[in-house]
Motif scaffolding. Sequence first.
Motif, short mmCIF file in Angstrom:
data_model
loop_
_atom_site.label_atom_id
_atom_site.label_comp_id
_atom_site.label_asym_id
_atom_site.label_seq_id
_atom_site.Cartn_x
_atom_site.Cartn_y
_atom_site.Cartn_z
N MET A 21 33.49 8.22 42.64
CA MET A 21 34.85 8.23 43.29
C MET A 21 36.08 8.87 42.24
SD MET A 21 35.23 4.79 45.49
CE MET A 21 34.89 3.55 44.05
N GLU A 22 35.85 8.62 40.98
CA GLU A 22 36.74 9.27 39.93
C GLU A 22 36.57 10.66 40.04
OE1 GLU A 22 35.64 7.21 36.24
OE2 GLU A 22 36.93 5.57 36.59
N ARG A 23 35.45 11.20 40.35
CA ARG A 23 35.39 12.47 40.43
C ARG A 23 35.60 13.22 41.83
NH1 ARG A 23 31.32 11.05 36.83
NH2 ARG A 23 31.02 12.39 34.89
N GLY A 24 35.87 12.17 42.70
CA GLY A 24 36.43 12.88 43.85
C GLY A 24 35.29 13.05 44.62
N LEU A 25 33.94 12.60 44.65
CA LEU A 25 32.79 13.12 45.12
C LEU A 25 32.45 12.17 46.48
CD1 LEU A 25 30.69 14.08 42.21
CD2 LEU A 25 32.15 15.46 43.53
N VAL A 26 32.76 10.97 46.27
CA VAL A 26 32.56 9.79 47.41
C VAL A 26 33.84 8.98 47.75
CG1 VAL A 26 30.27 9.78 46.99
CG2 VAL A 26 31.71 8.12 45.71
N VAL A 27 33.76 8.45 48.97
CA VAL A 27 34.91 7.39 48.94
C VAL A 27 34.18 6.06 49.79
CG1 VAL A 27 36.89 8.97 49.23
CG2 VAL A 27 35.27 8.34 51.39
N LYS A 28 34.71 5.02 49.62
CA LYS A 28 33.99 3.92 50.23
C LYS A 28 35.12 3.39 51.30
CE LYS A 28 31.48 -0.22 48.99
NZ LYS A 28 31.45 -1.40 47.96
N ARG A 86 32.66 -4.19 60.55
CA ARG A 86 32.64 -5.43 59.51
C ARG A 86 31.91 -5.06 57.96
NH1 ARG A 86 30.51 -10.49 63.03
NH2 ARG A 86 32.17 -10.58 64.71
N SER A 87 31.28 -3.73 57.94
CA SER A 87 30.80 -3.52 56.77
C SER A 87 31.58 -2.35 56.21
CB SER A 87 29.33 -2.97 57.07
OG SER A 87 29.33 -1.81 58.02
N LYS A 88 31.36 -2.19 54.61
CA LYS A 88 31.71 -0.97 54.02
C LYS A 88 30.82 -0.15 53.66
CE LYS A 88 35.56 -3.34 51.94
NZ LYS A 88 36.63 -3.77 50.74
N GLY A 89 30.93 1.20 53.65
CA GLY A 89 30.12 2.19 53.43
C GLY A 89 30.44 3.24 52.65
N TRP A 90 29.61 4.18 52.15
CA TRP A 90 29.99 5.39 51.42
C TRP A 90 29.84 6.48 52.18
CZ3 TRP A 90 31.53 4.27 46.44
CH2 TRP A 90 31.11 3.06 45.75
N TYR A 91 30.92 7.47 51.65
CA TYR A 91 30.72 8.54 52.50
C TYR A 91 31.05 9.84 51.29
CZ TYR A 91 31.60 6.48 57.07
OH TYR A 91 31.48 5.76 58.23
N ALA A 92 30.30 10.83 51.40
CA ALA A 92 30.57 12.00 50.65
C ALA A 92 31.82 12.70 51.04
CB ALA A 92 29.42 12.75 50.49
N THR A 93 32.65 13.21 50.24
CA THR A 93 33.78 13.98 50.42
C THR A 93 33.43 15.53 50.50
OG1 THR A 93 34.13 14.60 48.17
CG2 THR A 93 35.37 12.40 49.01
N PRO A 94 34.24 16.48 51.01
CA PRO A 94 33.71 17.71 51.01
C PRO A 94 33.30 18.14 49.88
CG PRO A 94 35.68 17.40 52.58
CD PRO A 94 35.62 16.14 51.76
N ARG A 95 33.99 17.93 48.80
CA ARG A 95 33.72 18.31 47.39
C ARG A 95 32.18 17.61 47.12
NH1 ARG A 95 37.63 17.78 42.49
NH2 ARG A 95 38.57 19.89 43.53
#
Length: 208
Positions: free
Chosen positions: A173-180, A185-194
Amino acid sequence: MPSIATAALDRTSAGVAPAPGNMAEDAEGLSRGLDAWATKLREETGEGKVLGDHAAVDRWAAAVGRWLVDAALLADIPSLRSALQAFQAAGMRLQPGGATTRLEAVVTALAEVAQSALDRAEQAALADDLDPKSWAAKMLVLVHGEPHITSSDVCSRLGAHEAQISRSGKALMERGLVVKTRLGRSKGWYATPRGEAVATQFAERENE
């Protein structure tokens, strides 16, 4: 005052493909080229200054285009960032229409090229910065392939401890590569365009 095209076409300072040499020499050559064309661009887009004809604009654009190719091939992030800033600053000074219409269009196009080259160089740097065998890299590839995968599923799929995945997720996340984000009801991970671009680079390297 020499024309903007004449200054930019100086083969010792801009628009020449880098000859084999060390990185310090290449970087120095790019820096000299940037100083030459960016200085002339500031002069020509200042108050009361107007670049003459379309041919002069095209000659200058060709020289700067070659400089951009050199910077992109060398993945010189500082030079590309400085170039983008120079184009953006010139664009702010140019008025739409009139005698500078051609120069405005060229500067806008070159800014797009510089932005694309900068994005690609930064993505490559991020890929190089991550050990492809690290938990973070493995997590990125997994998230890229399975959007909205949960942390518990990441742990299960990778066979890693929750604390390790938490650290890896934070680093990504600090590198801007994923977001949560939350979905239902659930939290999941996504890859950013970068992040998607970096994950794709990992996959391409594995196939080489």
